[in-house]
Design an enzyme around this catalytic site. Structure first.
Site, PDB file in Angstrom:
ATOM      1  N   GLU A 126       0.828  -1.158   0.168  1.00 30.66           N
ATOM      2  CA  GLU A 126      -0.062   0.052  -0.050  1.00 30.66           C
ATOM      3  C   GLU A 126       0.777   1.165  -0.046  1.00 30.66           C
ATOM      4  OE1 GLU A 126      -4.137  -1.114   2.394  1.00 30.66           O
ATOM      5  OE2 GLU A 126      -2.578  -0.252   3.309  1.00 30.66           O
ATOM      6  N   CYS A 127       0.612   2.081  -0.854  1.00 26.48           N
ATOM      7  CA  CYS A 127       1.252   3.436  -0.902  1.00 26.48           C
ATOM      8  C   CYS A 127       2.847   3.296  -0.807  1.00 26.48           C
ATOM      9  CB  CYS A 127       0.701   4.299   0.045  1.00 26.48           C
ATOM     10  SG  CYS A 127       1.019   6.104  -0.440  1.00 26.48           S
ATOM     11  N   ALA A 128       3.440   3.508   0.127  1.00 30.83           N
ATOM     12  CA  ALA A 128       4.823   3.379   0.402  1.00 30.83           C
ATOM     13  C   ALA A 128       5.476   1.967  -0.247  1.00 30.83           C
ATOM     14  CB  ALA A 128       5.368   3.556   1.680  1.00 30.83           C
TER      15      ALA A 128
END
Length: 469
Positions: free
Chosen positions: A354-356
């Site tokens: 997720e994201c990072a």
């Protein structure tokens, strides 16, 4: 929280909304896991049970609000606002007012907040950034007429300042020594300037909750079975957001397949799932690890900045949010771990990012080599992308069946430029019918942060895939 914990009370910390950073400071103040209460991501029906889960065995629960008291999900009225959560919990509200540069006007401000929604009970005010004794006297005189008691007065204090950057406060994991000192100073300031007995009396006046506490094993057990068998990974049947007209608006599939259900910890073939942690990956909801454990996994935390290998026996990988752009040089320099992550993904092991985590799996981030799992490049941007998202899975993956509806939150200042060889992860309900994220073999990578308590089948499906991969 720190002031009450210093008195020997067991304090349960909570944060309204999707914020990951504040709960880290809450944990530092209380010694307990900071938990989020998000009526958008999890639904209003789970706010009470998740609150009760976190507050088990505690003397006091403190819930920090989000934004202004009545600010919630855009276009959704009061949904997910502090006021909404306060009403769901039947909890009184303490209004913290920035009193700098005002005197008598503070009464009008407090009166407006206290009277705007009669279902929200404003039980007291803490005046923040008060300049002097004379300033305090003027504020108290004005508030006497407002009928809301002053429960505390806090003066300006630079020693409690907390540094910020492009996505908010600097997380605790990146400044632990300074954060410990700042939180201790905050606790001392509140102890000296606030009426703790009055605040405790207000807390004791909260209405009783009628719900049962959330439990990860019970949530998995009560999660409905899938309505139909699902196609193989990568298939994308019609869905209610992006499919042809006339497609069903109900869930086209749950976030699990028709395979055998996992049981509580202790089952044979308990897969080890490595979860990224450390300063670069600080964003995670505590309930995710609890659900993975309840689904039969062994959860092991590793630090991509320092560990050169994945934990022995890793069968699956979860890489949450954080600040890899701040640590891009260090992450890139850890070539042995980047290679290990790439090999695990290419072997077909389940990977949820997720994201990072998405940025870490790209070929490069701001020109520095990353894991190369995805044929994509990532870079910092001046533009902030922020907001709740209503999404549908467009491809079968290790997390969800195509057609599964979930709600997420997006918060980043980076851009990913995709290459080839992947299918989209999500379709997002926006005017431009945007697609988002990547699905490739066992990899699910996306900018969307989701809360698995809203769909426990996500954890069960992921663990089952780890067990059989």
């Amino acid at each position: 929280m720190a002031a009450f914990a210093a008195r020997g009370l067991a304090v349960s910390p909570h944060k309204v909304g999707p914020d990951y950073i504040d709960p880290g400071y809450h944990s530092l103040a209380t010694g307990r896991v900071g938990r989020n209460l998000d009526a958008y991501l999890c639904g209003p029906e789970l706010v009470g049970p998740l609150f009760a889960h976190g507050a088990r065995g505690c003397d006091l629960a403190v819930v920090e609000g989000v934004m202004g008291m009545f600010d919630g999900a855009a276009g959704e009225g009061e949904l997910a606002s502090t006021a909404h959560v306060a009403k769901l919990l039947r909890a009184p509200v303490v209004l913290v007012v920035d009193a700098s540069s005002q005197s008598r006007s503070v009464a009008a401000l407090v009166h407006g907040f206290a009277s705007w929604d009669p279902e929200v009970r404003v039980g007291g005010v803490i005046l923040n950034k008060v300049a002097s004794d004379r300033h305090e006297a003027l504020l108290r005189e004005a508030l006497d007429a407002a009928g809301v008691p002053v429960l505390g007065v806090l003066r300006r204090a630079p020693q409690v300042d907390t540094p910020s950057r492009h996505l908010g406060l600097v997380p605790v994991a990146e400044r632990r020594g300074a954060a410990v000192e700042a939180v201790a100073a905050m606790g001392a300031q509140v102890s000296a300037g606030c009426d703790l007995e009055g605040l405790m009396a207000l807390a004791l006046s909260a209405g009783a909750l009628s719900c049962e506490a959330w439990d990860a094993a019970e949530a998995l057990a009560s999660s409905p079975p899938p309505p139909r068998p699902v196609p193989s990974l990568g298939a994308a049947p019609p869905d209610p957001l992006f499919g042809p007209e006339g497609a069903s608006s109900s869930n086209a599939g749950r976030a699990e397949d028709a395979g055998p259900r996992s049981k509580v910890p202790g089952v044979p073939n308990r897969p080890r799932i490595a979860v990224a942690g450390g300063p670069a990956f600080t964003f995670s909801y505590a309930e995710h690890a609890e659900l993975l454990t309840a689904a039969g996994a062994e959860v092991v935390v590793f630090d991509p900045l320092r560990d050169e290998q994945l934990p022995d026996g890793t069968r699956g990988l979860v890489i949450g949010g954080g600040f890899p752009e701040v640590y891009a040089a260090e992450l890139s320099a850890n070539e042995p771990l980047r290679k290990a992550v790439g090999e695990l993904a290419r072997a077909g092991a389940p990977v949820a990012a997720e994201c990072a985590g998405l940025l870490y799996l790209c070929r490069e981030l701001d020109g520095r080599p990353m894991c190369g799992v995805l044929d994509a490049t990532a870079r910092m941007s001046e533009r902030l992308t922020l907001g709740y998202r209503d999404a549908v899975a467009l491809s079968d993956s290790v997390l969800a069946v195509a057609g599964t509806r979930m709600r997420g939150h997006e918060f980043h200042r980076t851009v990913v430029e995709p290459g080839s060889g992947t299918a989209p992860a999500w379709g997002v309900r926006t005017p431009d019918r945007r697609v988002e994220g990547f699905v490739k073999q066992g990899v699910h990578a996306s900018y969307l942060h989701t809360h698995w308590a809203a769909e426990p089948g996500v954890a069960r499906r992921f663990v089952e895939r780890c067990r059989t991969s």
